[in-house]
Design a protein around this motif. Sequence first.
Motif, PDB file in Angstrom:
ATOM      1  N   THR A  51      49.932 -92.702  52.965  1.00 24.20           N
ATOM      2  CA  THR A  51      51.394 -93.107  53.645  1.00 24.20           C
ATOM      3  C   THR A  51      51.062 -94.635  53.503  1.00 24.20           C
ATOM      4  OG1 THR A  51      51.404 -91.215  55.069  1.00 24.20           O
ATOM      5  CG2 THR A  51      52.923 -93.104  55.502  1.00 24.20           C
ATOM      6  N   VAL A  52      50.266 -95.220  54.093  1.00 25.42           N
ATOM      7  CA  VAL A  52      50.185 -96.709  54.078  1.00 25.42           C
ATOM      8  C   VAL A  52      50.195 -97.434  52.652  1.00 25.42           C
ATOM      9  CG1 VAL A  52      48.695 -98.421  54.476  1.00 25.42           C
ATOM     10  CG2 VAL A  52      48.938 -96.765  56.564  1.00 25.42           C
ATOM     11  N   ASN A  53      49.467 -96.835  51.692  1.00 23.05           N
ATOM     12  CA  ASN A  53      49.442 -97.264  50.685  1.00 23.05           C
ATOM     13  C   ASN A  53      50.946 -97.087  49.723  1.00 23.05           C
ATOM     14  OD1 ASN A  53      46.942 -98.750  49.695  1.00 23.05           O
ATOM     15  ND2 ASN A  53      46.240 -96.879  50.963  1.00 23.05           N
ATOM     16  N   ARG A  54      51.408 -95.914  50.040  1.00 22.25           N
ATOM     17  CA  ARG A  54      52.614 -95.756  49.341  1.00 22.25           C
ATOM     18  C   ARG A  54      53.751 -96.632  49.975  1.00 22.25           C
ATOM     19  NH1 ARG A  54      52.999 -90.580  50.183  1.00 22.25           N
ATOM     20  NH2 ARG A  54      54.249 -90.579  52.285  1.00 22.25           N
TER      21      ARG A  54
ATOM     22  N   GLN B 161      58.179-108.574  45.014  1.00 22.17           N
ATOM     23  CA  GLN B 161      57.932-109.053  43.658  1.00 22.17           C
ATOM     24  C   GLN B 161      59.285-109.430  43.075  1.00 22.17           C
ATOM     25  OE1 GLN B 161      55.048-109.287  41.994  1.00 22.17           O
ATOM     26  NE2 GLN B 161      56.098-110.393  40.245  1.00 22.17           N
ATOM     27  N   ARG B 162      60.148-108.600  43.384  1.00 26.37           N
ATOM     28  CA  ARG B 162      61.722-109.410  42.767  1.00 26.37           C
ATOM     29  C   ARG B 162      62.054-110.332  43.467  1.00 26.37           C
ATOM     30  NH1 ARG B 162      62.419-103.776  42.890  1.00 26.37           N
ATOM     31  NH2 ARG B 162      63.824-103.536  44.842  1.00 26.37           N
ATOM     32  N   PHE B 163      61.573-110.322  44.849  1.00 28.17           N
ATOM     33  CA  PHE B 163      62.126-111.447  45.590  1.00 28.17           C
ATOM     34  C   PHE B 163      61.350-112.875  45.742  1.00 28.17           C
ATOM     35  CE2 PHE B 163      61.845-114.033  50.027  1.00 28.17           C
ATOM     36  CZ  PHE B 163      63.293-114.088  50.199  1.00 28.17           C
ATOM     37  N   ASP B 164      60.121-112.687  45.752  1.00 29.71           N
ATOM     38  CA  ASP B 164      59.381-113.788  45.698  1.00 29.71           C
ATOM     39  C   ASP B 164      57.807-113.466  45.224  1.00 29.71           C
ATOM     40  OD1 ASP B 164      57.478-116.037  45.828  1.00 29.71           O
ATOM     41  OD2 ASP B 164      58.383-116.756  47.883  1.00 29.71           O
ATOM     42  N   PRO B 165      57.377-113.600  43.956  1.00 31.53           N
ATOM     43  CA  PRO B 165      56.197-113.258  43.477  1.00 31.53           C
ATOM     44  C   PRO B 165      54.935-113.729  44.389  1.00 31.53           C
ATOM     45  CG  PRO B 165      57.429-113.821  41.786  1.00 31.53           C
ATOM     46  CD  PRO B 165      58.054-114.107  43.019  1.00 31.53           C
ATOM     47  N   THR B 166      55.088-114.850  45.020  1.00 31.94           N
ATOM     48  CA  THR B 166      53.860-115.208  45.822  1.00 31.94           C
ATOM     49  C   THR B 166      53.554-114.397  47.010  1.00 31.94           C
ATOM     50  OG1 THR B 166      55.281-116.721  46.984  1.00 31.94           O
ATOM     51  CG2 THR B 166      54.237-117.724  44.852  1.00 31.94           C
ATOM     52  N   LEU B 167      54.695-113.979  47.648  1.00 31.66           N
ATOM     53  CA  LEU B 167      54.805-112.839  48.624  1.00 31.66           C
ATOM     54  C   LEU B 167      54.052-111.732  48.212  1.00 31.66           C
ATOM     55  CD1 LEU B 167      58.068-113.441  50.464  1.00 31.66           C
ATOM     56  CD2 LEU B 167      55.658-114.361  51.044  1.00 31.66           C
ATOM     57  N   ALA B 168      54.153-111.163  47.161  1.00 31.42           N
ATOM     58  CA  ALA B 168      53.554-109.977  46.463  1.00 31.42           C
ATOM     59  C   ALA B 168      52.109-110.252  46.500  1.00 31.42           C
ATOM     60  CB  ALA B 168      54.352-109.607  45.219  1.00 31.42           C
ATOM     61  N   ALA B 169      51.693-111.355  45.896  1.00 30.97           N
ATOM     62  CA  ALA B 169      50.320-111.743  45.810  1.00 30.97           C
ATOM     63  C   ALA B 169      49.543-111.706  47.088  1.00 30.97           C
ATOM     64  CB  ALA B 169      50.268-112.767  45.259  1.00 30.97           C
ATOM     65  N   ALA B 170      50.257-112.153  48.457  1.00 26.60           N
ATOM     66  CA  ALA B 170      49.966-112.310  49.565  1.00 26.60           C
ATOM     67  C   ALA B 170      49.671-110.946  50.171  1.00 26.60           C
ATOM     68  CB  ALA B 170      50.704-113.164  50.499  1.00 26.60           C
TER      69      ALA B 170
ATOM     70  N   ASP C 260      48.754-108.414  48.417  1.00 29.89           N
ATOM     71  CA  ASP C 260      47.840-107.520  47.842  1.00 29.89           C
ATOM     72  C   ASP C 260      46.616-107.863  48.561  1.00 29.89           C
ATOM     73  OD1 ASP C 260      49.390-106.665  45.945  1.00 29.89           O
ATOM     74  OD2 ASP C 260      48.989-108.197  44.490  1.00 29.89           O
ATOM     75  N   ALA C 261      46.556-109.339  49.206  1.00 31.51           N
ATOM     76  CA  ALA C 261      45.341-109.586  49.725  1.00 31.51           C
ATOM     77  C   ALA C 261      45.218-108.702  51.315  1.00 31.51           C
ATOM     78  CB  ALA C 261      45.061-111.376  49.996  1.00 31.51           C
ATOM     79  N   GLY C 262      46.556-108.657  51.715  1.00 27.95           N
ATOM     80  CA  GLY C 262      46.740-108.181  53.022  1.00 27.95           C
ATOM     81  C   GLY C 262      46.309-106.558  52.797  1.00 27.95           C
ATOM     82  N   ARG C 263      46.706-105.971  51.760  1.00 30.68           N
ATOM     83  CA  ARG C 263      46.291-104.693  51.325  1.00 30.68           C
ATOM     84  C   ARG C 263      44.994-104.362  51.417  1.00 30.68           C
ATOM     85  NH1 ARG C 263      48.611-100.407  47.855  1.00 30.68           N
ATOM     86  NH2 ARG C 263      50.233-101.702  46.985  1.00 30.68           N
ATOM     87  N   ARG C 264      44.189-105.235  50.749  1.00 23.35           N
ATOM     88  CA  ARG C 264      42.605-105.170  50.763  1.00 23.35           C
ATOM     89  C   ARG C 264      42.064-105.359  52.293  1.00 23.35           C
ATOM     90  NH1 ARG C 264      43.493-108.488  46.109  1.00 23.35           N
ATOM     91  NH2 ARG C 264      43.341-110.250  47.381  1.00 23.35           N
ATOM     92  N   LYS C 265      42.723-105.934  53.103  1.00 18.67           N
ATOM     93  CA  LYS C 265      42.129-105.913  54.384  1.00 18.67           C
ATOM     94  C   LYS C 265      42.332-104.746  55.015  1.00 18.67           C
ATOM     95  CE  LYS C 265      42.229-111.067  54.831  1.00 18.67           C
ATOM     96  NZ  LYS C 265      43.101-112.347  55.347  1.00 18.67           N
ATOM     97  N   ILE C 266      43.484-104.130  54.874  1.00 16.05           N
ATOM     98  CA  ILE C 266      44.013-102.969  55.675  1.00 16.05           C
ATOM     99  C   ILE C 266      42.983-101.874  55.023  1.00 16.05           C
ATOM    100  CG2 ILE C 266      45.688-101.331  55.768  1.00 16.05           C
ATOM    101  CD1 ILE C 266      47.728-103.549  55.595  1.00 16.05           C
ATOM    102  N   ASN C 267      42.801-101.878  53.887  1.00 15.72           N
ATOM    103  CA  ASN C 267      42.107-100.632  53.263  1.00 15.72           C
ATOM    104  C   ASN C 267      40.536-100.805  53.540  1.00 15.72           C
ATOM    105  OD1 ASN C 267      43.870 -99.158  51.986  1.00 15.72           O
ATOM    106  ND2 ASN C 267      43.675-100.367  50.201  1.00 15.72           N
TER     107      ASN C 267
END
Length: 561
Positions: free
Chosen positions: A454-457, A467-476, A478-485
């Motif tokens: 659920t979280v990853n979906r 990614q459409r709004f601001d790619p730098t936020l999408a990259a941020a 990704d870092a947050g996802r790694r911490k969550i996982n």
Amino acid sequence: MSTTAESACYSSPEKVGLRVEALPFERLPHQSHLFLSYLRDPESLRRFYPTAVRHHCEVATRVREVLAAYVVDRQALCDALEEMHKRWDAPQESLANIARLRHAETVAVVSGQQAGLFTGPLYTIYKALSAIKLAQCLNGRGVAAVPVFWIATEDHDWAEVQTASVIACDGRLASVRAPETLHREGAPVGEVRLDQSVNALIESLLDILPKTEFSPALEQLLRASYAPGFGYGEAFARMMLSLLGHYGLIVLDPLEAHLKRLAAPLYAEAASRAPEIAAALVARSRELEESGFHAQVLVSSDSFPLFLHLNGARHALIRASGDRYCLKDAQAEYSLEELSAWAKRDPELFSPNVTLRAVVQDYLLPTVAYFGGAAEIAYFAQTSEVYRILGRPTTPILPRASMTVVERRIARTLARYGLHFTDLFAGHDAVVARVVEEHLGRETAQKFDQVDETVNRALDELREHLQRFDPTLAAALDAGRRKINYQLRGLRLRFHRAQMERDQAVHRQIERAFTSLYPEKTLQERKINITSLLARHGRYIIDWLYEAVDLNLRDHSIVYL
């Protein structure tokens, strides 16, 4: 093939209630590329193993060559063996095979190992059983053969042989250790003399092992073999003969003075040709490395094939200059001519290094085949050059029996949780996770799966928008996802441990399985001592192991008792 030959060559473990599974060595951890290549296709490596065979029975074709090249006085050899075996109270079957070895047409099937405490790791027994079974197979085919076990008493590595590890009565791994004070640094272990401390050592071992109906017989065996006043090699020989002598095993201690004198001509020749041997070994090491393998024994062009024994210690000789050699950290130098004459005159002062040992062994004995482990097979690729230079027929090396014994209690644990021996290679935490998630805490594990999905979906959907709004936020993100996982994985691991703390009985079962089958992340045969099985099953275990040895199998065997 005759019926006799069939019964000798092929095992029937079913007749003693054993189930045996074959496990390819490729599936075992830490196997060398050279060893695996040799198992798959030994004939493709004839460059390194000139007499390699695909099947053990093929060694019978070597008998004529072996007998023609054998130059040692058989009667003197057998006189020495007979004297030793009578001194060791060897059974009649061993003495009968020494008498057979006196005949000019008899060959030897050989294996060997260091003189480990109480016979050392289980693979020592497996080596001897392999030689016994092939000798019986050859006899069934009309070839007179006897099994011989060479005790490496000339080695000086006390740390390798002073410990015996067993599975204690509570299922943990435990060890007993011979005192440091028994051994002088640098001295061959065969010169160690047991004192009264061995009685306390036996007491400690018996206290550790479970008390069973077999305990009195085990105590009798230990006290008869390892007694004050016995040499370390003698104690080892006595226990090996007590366990395996009824199969006709012959045991050889190369420190015996009579045997040293018989080996003197080879010692002298090896000394005189030291530079040639060293150069050939260096070249062979280079060939192995260029072929994608590794050199098991590190040698240099300055090495000497014999050790010199002075002042109670074994010393390596190295080239000082030209044809002159010296001891490390010593000023005295000796020419090759002097060393050769010395070795011939006083062979008791010399012993072969690892590259010469097998050649000496097969000079003293009419060896038709040798059983070795992975490391020995690897260094035989180098040793074959020493055979060539000294004009000796190269002995084919066969892989010894390799087994993991699964006792019924451990087998029930594996079956209960759907585990196989190979699952243990992943490590304790991985096995615990599997048992918890598939058996003990399945519902909680499913909740973790649901949350993870659920979280990853949800994060995937959010990332698409970002990614459409601001790619730098999408990259941020990704870092947050790694911490969550990472946090979720950590929490899941804590759940596994908490579940095991609640189910202490299951935890003990898993621990016992690891201790029994994969102790300290190594194969059982390389760690556990035979007394661990003798205490639980008595001497019957020896015959069961004999039945489990299948010379046609080039895999690791999993033997279910």
